[in-house]
Design a protein around this motif. Structure first.
Motif, mmCIF file in Angstrom:
data_model
loop_
_atom_site.group_PDB
_atom_site.id
_atom_site.type_symbol
_atom_site.label_atom_id
_atom_site.label_comp_id
_atom_site.label_asym_id
_atom_site.label_seq_id
_atom_site.Cartn_x
_atom_site.Cartn_y
_atom_site.Cartn_z
ATOM 1 N N ASP A 12 79.743 -50.310 67.805
ATOM 2 C CA ASP A 12 79.524 -51.105 66.590
ATOM 3 C C ASP A 12 78.226 -50.767 65.873
ATOM 4 N N GLU A 13 77.811 -49.520 65.957
ATOM 5 C CA GLU A 13 76.558 -49.097 65.327
ATOM 6 C C GLU A 13 76.701 -48.941 63.814
ATOM 7 N N GLY A 14 77.948 -48.946 63.341
ATOM 8 C CA GLY A 14 78.199 -48.738 61.910
ATOM 9 C C GLY A 14 78.804 -47.356 61.654
ATOM 10 N N LYS A 15 79.482 -46.818 62.678
ATOM 11 C CA LYS A 15 80.052 -45.468 62.577
ATOM 12 C C LYS A 15 81.047 -45.350 61.421
ATOM 13 N N GLY A 39 86.822 -50.816 66.271
ATOM 14 C CA GLY A 39 86.977 -51.480 64.977
ATOM 15 C C GLY A 39 85.916 -50.889 64.069
ATOM 16 N N TYR A 43 83.929 -50.046 53.402
ATOM 17 C CA TYR A 43 84.270 -50.708 52.148
ATOM 18 C C TYR A 43 84.899 -49.715 51.188
ATOM 19 N N VAL A 331 68.734 -55.739 58.132
ATOM 20 C CA VAL A 331 68.875 -56.967 58.936
ATOM 21 C C VAL A 331 67.507 -57.401 59.485
ATOM 22 N N ASN A 410 70.888 -49.308 54.625
ATOM 23 C CA ASN A 410 70.225 -50.580 54.290
ATOM 24 C C ASN A 410 71.189 -51.589 53.674
#
Ligand code: GDP
Ligand code: IMO
Ligand code: MG
Length: 420
Positions: A12-15, A39, A43, A331, A410
């Motif tokens: 879930d690092e944002g891959k 998951g 966007y 964050v 960011n």
């Protein structure tokens, strides 16, 4: 030539976002391991999409997306994903390919996953219950069924034989579940899957490479969940690290160029298992709230903590990371002070190494404190707009790891990515 994007932490690092962004510069995006336990959020315009098995390059125009042989595939999830993706006007006949050697997740694999977790009681792994471990067990146990087998007229017979074996295992667990609805869905989804492009993945991808096409391999989960090098037994069942690319796609190691590791500016973990920098306090709650840290697949709250450089350095070593992308830096905007874990105190002794059983060692994280930037960074478009305090934070991590953070993400948006 192949570049790899993979997770350096516990997933879930944002891959998803990063692969979607980078995919513009590649011709083929290929998933090499994992399955619907993943998951990957991205966007499309202002619409959020979570992909589980379809590679995250699918929304970039005219890209070929390959589900590699190293994946374990759930046809039912795939059908649902295909419907969503097709709803955006993507032509999957042109853009999606599936390797025939990819193993199938059967309804009884999901039941077995549940039964195994239940039997473990408070030692449970915290699996996503998607049938991942049982499907990989059937692969290594040489019993599994593969996508290519669907085209065999005896598929149903093979299916029934394997289901019978699973039934015996379920009986051993004293576990019973009515899988008739799952089975109905499964066969419907299998009919759908048979209409998709099923290819010989290894020739497919090597032909592309020979034609000079650029390949991006997309990892799922994270390095600390790797079956060999993660926090075993609290891991997933595949090689999530760069070595998995070769066996998961059928490509030679010398074809791999960049290994791009993705890490959050802090750290999260979902499911059970050791997590030395976990914050079980208000700060952890704040990270969860601001970072919206809830599982993209299961909705479970993610455990949150400070960035762990001991684990990150280990991940850089095992993967041969050449570039780092740091996500969710925004964050941390709200925090006045930040902590960075620089070593572990294991049974009173300081160490910068991951021990054999992190879960059985008494580990205390040793931190270095940093001043927070405490200002909004999500609107920044270039490195020079970022506060000095953030640059110091990034510099320290670069120095420690000996690998450079080349991008800072960011915000969740497609273009909220700053190159350094
Ligand atoms: P993946 O499994 O590695 O693809 O990551 P997930 O999709 O499970 O979780 C990452 C979450 O963080 C998603 O909700 C993304 O939309 C979001 N996200 C990604 N990058 C950023 C970022 O830089 N800032 C913020 N605030 N959110 C981000
Ligand atoms: P992405 O690709 C975070 C975790 C589960 C559990 C362990 C084993 O979105 O980063 P499994 O279902 O594989 O048997 O679960 O691994 N896990 C993940 N955690 N992100 C993921 O994928 C994960 N996939 C599995 O929570 O602890
Ligand atoms: Mg995820």
């Amino acid at each position: 030539m192949i570049d790899v994007i993979l997770g350096l932490q516990w997933g879930d690092e944002g891959k998803g976002k990063i692969v979607d962004y980078f995919a513009r510069d590649y011709d083929v995006v290929a998933r090499f391991q994992g399955g619907p336990n993943a998951g990957h959020t991205l966007y499309v315009g202002d619409k959020k999409v979570v992909l589980h098995q379809i590679p995250s390059g699918v929304f970039q125009k005219d890209k070929v997306n390959l589900i590699g042989n190293g994946v374990v595939l759930d046809a039912v999830t795939l059908k649902k994903e295909c419907d969503i993706v097709a709803g955006f006007g993507v032509d999957l006949k042109k853009n999606l390919f599936i390797a025939e050697r990819t193993h199938l997740i059967l309804p009884t694999h999901r039941a077995l996953d549940k039964a195994a977790e239940l039997s473990k009681g408070n030692q449970k792994i915290g699996s996503t219950l998607k049938g991942i471990a049982p499907a990989y067990m059937d692969k290594t146990g040489r019993n599994g069924l593969r996508v290519g087998d669907l085209l065999d007229k005896n598929f149903t017979t093979s299916y029934i034989r394997l289901r019978l074996k699973h039934q015996k295992l379920l009986d051993n667990f004293s576990f019973s579940e009515d899988i008739s609805v799952w089975e109905e869905e499964f066969f419907e989804a299998v009919d759908f899957l048979k209409q998709l492009n099923i290819v010989n993945g290894e020739y497919f991808i090597n032909d592309k490479i020979r034609e000079g096409k650029r390949i991006l391999a997309e990892g799922a989960q994270g390095s600390m969940l790797d079956i060999d090098f993660g926090t075993f037994p609290f891991v997933t069942s595949s090689n999530t690290i760069s070595a998995g690319v070769c066996s998961g796609l059928g490509v030679a190691p010398q074809l791999i160029r960049d290994v791009i590791g993705v890490t959050k500016a802090y750290c999260t973990r979902v499911g059970s298992g050791p997590f030395p920098t976990e914050l079980e306090n208000e700060t952890g709650e704040e990270l969860r709230k601001i970072g919206n840290e809830f599982g993209a697949t299961t909705g479970r709250p993610r455990r949150c903590g400070w960035i762990d450089l001991v684990a990150l350095q280990f991940a850089c070593m095992i993967n041969g990371v050449t570039k780092i992308v740091m996500t969710k830096a925004d964050v941390l905007d709200a925090f006045k002070e930040l902590e960075v874990c620089t070593s572990y105190k294991i049974d009173g002794k300081e160490s910068k190494q991951i021990p054999f059983r992190l879960d059985r060692s008494k580990v205390e994280a040793v931190y270095k404190s940093f001043k927070g930037w405490n200002t909004t960074t999500s609107t920044a478009k270039s490195f020079k707009e970022l506060p000095e305090t953030m640059k110091n934070y990034v510099d320290f991590i670069n120095q420690y790891l000996g690998v450079k953070i080349c991008y800072i993400s960011n915000g969740p948006g497609r273009d909220q990515l700053i190159s350094i």
